[in-house]
Design an enzyme around this catalytic site. Structure first.
Site, PDB file in Angstrom:
ATOM      1  N   HIS A 185       0.864  -1.075   0.034  1.00 30.90           N
ATOM      2  CA  HIS A 185       0.057   0.153  -0.136  1.00 30.90           C
ATOM      3  C   HIS A 185       0.889   1.101  -0.136  1.00 30.90           C
ATOM      4  CE1 HIS A 185      -4.133   1.484   1.126  1.00 30.90           C
ATOM      5  NE2 HIS A 185      -5.018   0.750   0.089  1.00 30.90           N
ATOM      6  N   HIS A 285      -7.055  -2.919 -10.682  1.00 32.08           N
ATOM      7  CA  HIS A 285      -7.521  -2.468  -9.621  1.00 32.08           C
ATOM      8  C   HIS A 285      -8.622  -2.152  -9.494  1.00 32.08           C
ATOM      9  CE1 HIS A 285      -7.383   0.685  -6.013  1.00 32.08           C
ATOM     10  NE2 HIS A 285      -6.690  -0.356  -5.401  1.00 32.08           N
TER      11      HIS A 285
END
Length: 382
Positions: A185, A285
């Site tokens: 992340h 994504h």
């Protein structure tokens, strides 16, 4: 046919839908949003709408260029997300007019199904393991989970040990019956990423996602050279021009463009083709809503290098609405053995429950991502 109106709806949990209307009654839906910046993207959508009113929605390529090149300043997450949602809606209109799914308009299927993976939340190993067990019962065998908590530029080895312990327990519990990717992340600096990736290698994760921020993309090839674990990134890259640089530099095994952030179907199909030329996989994504997912699936089904598809069913962010709550044709999104099938209805193949969209958009609260701080009080990456 002419475009007559653009209407946006901010919705829970952190989505925004766009409806484009035409003078012949054909309607298209898109999903333009940046999580936590929906109002800003909404303003950009309506600014771009000034270019679109009165134009032919069938001229998708020209309208895309007008929106992108019509202003001296371009690119970035806000503008490209606004373009993305508009682009999705225009493809939806085109498919409905021609009575064909978008993948058919773009050359037809290259596969019969695409593997889906599911996010697993939880801060402790037992919570993650319990989440995987629940998801396995509904057919998933491929997962993604947060790889670690926030780390400083140089940080405590105990944090590394905690991250590795979680992964070790997952592999011990399930063996090779499941696959999982680990999402850093962008929380990790390059020095700590080198340490953490090396420690994780024995547990054979499917990929490491965003080991460092996209702003530090020069480290992708350096990190890749030191590990056999595939490196994935791309959710915070917004055009083929940004992806061009990382493809030329090497290091990434999987590109993860977001169909609601990176210019929509038109742009992401080009990004997918560029990736194929470099023998790089595609895994769009998609922690967002059903329109974004549908757009991803159409690109997956025309792209030979698509490897799997993220989706947000049961994701911990979905507070207030689930993936298919605003969809009438839920069965079309049903997975079989952990795979999505092609969407067969015209356009994007999503039948939106407009009555519910309008009702739930009233007074919708703004979503913001958490603001984290390190122990010393400095701001940390979320």
């Amino acid at each position: 046919m002419k475009i007559t109106k653009l209407t946006t709806y901010r919705l829970p949990p952190r989505w925004m839908f766009l409806k484009i209307e035409t003078d012949e009654g054909v309607v298209g839906w898109g999903e333009p949003v940046i999580e936590g910046r929906a109002r800003t993207v909404e303003a950009a959508v309506h600014e771009l709408g000034e270019y679109l009113i009165g134009q032919d929605p069938a001229r998708i390529n020209d309208l895309w260029q007008v929106m992108y090149r019509g202003g001296f300043y371009r690119g970035g997450p806000i503008l490209m997300s606004a373009i993305a949602g508009i682009d999705q809606a225009l493809w939806d209109i085109k498919g409905k007019v021609l009575n064909a799914p978008v993948w058919q308009l773009m050359g037809g299927l290259v596969r019969d199904k695409i593997k889906a993976y599911s996010w697993v939340g939880g801060d402790r190993p037992a919570e993650v393991i319990a989440g995987i067990k629940t998801l396995r019962q509904i057919g998933f065998d491929t997962f993604k989970l947060n790889g670690c908590e926030e780390l400083g530029i140089i940080d405590d080895s105990r944090k590394v040990d905690a991250a590795v312990n979680t992964v070790a327990q997952i592999r011990e519990e399930f063996g090779s019956d499941i696959e999982f990717g680990l999402d850093f992340h962008g929380r990790v600096s390059a020095p700590m990423a080198k340490i953490l990736i090396k420690e994780l290698e024995p547990y054979r994760p499917l990929f490491i996602e965003e080991p460092v921020l996209a702003e530090q993309a020069e480290y992708y090839p350096r990190l890749a050279a030191q590990t056999h674990i595939p490196i994935a990134a791309g959710e915070r890259m917004f055009s083929r021009f940004e992806f061009k640089r990382v493809l030329e530099a090497g290091g990434l095994a999987i590109l993860q463009p977001d169909l609601s952030h990176a210019g929509g179907i038109t742009e992401c199909a080009k990004i997918a083709a560029m990736a194929e030329a470099y023998d790089v996989g595609l895994a769009p994504h998609c922690p967002l809503g059903p329109i974004a997912l549908a757009a991803c699936l159409h690109v997956d089904f025309i792209s030979r290098n698509a490897v799997f598809q993220e989706q947000s069913m049961g994701i911990h962010y979905n507070q207030g609405a689930e993936l298919l709550d605003f969809v009438k044709n839920k069965d079309d999104f049903k997975m079989e053995g952990g795979y999505f099938q092609p969407l067969m209805k015209p356009g994007l193949g999503v039948e939106i429950d407009e009555e519910q969209v309008v009702a739930r958009s009233q007074g919708c609260a703004d979503w913001r991502n958490p603001l984290w701080r390190h122990a010393d009080g400095s701001v940390a990456e979320w």
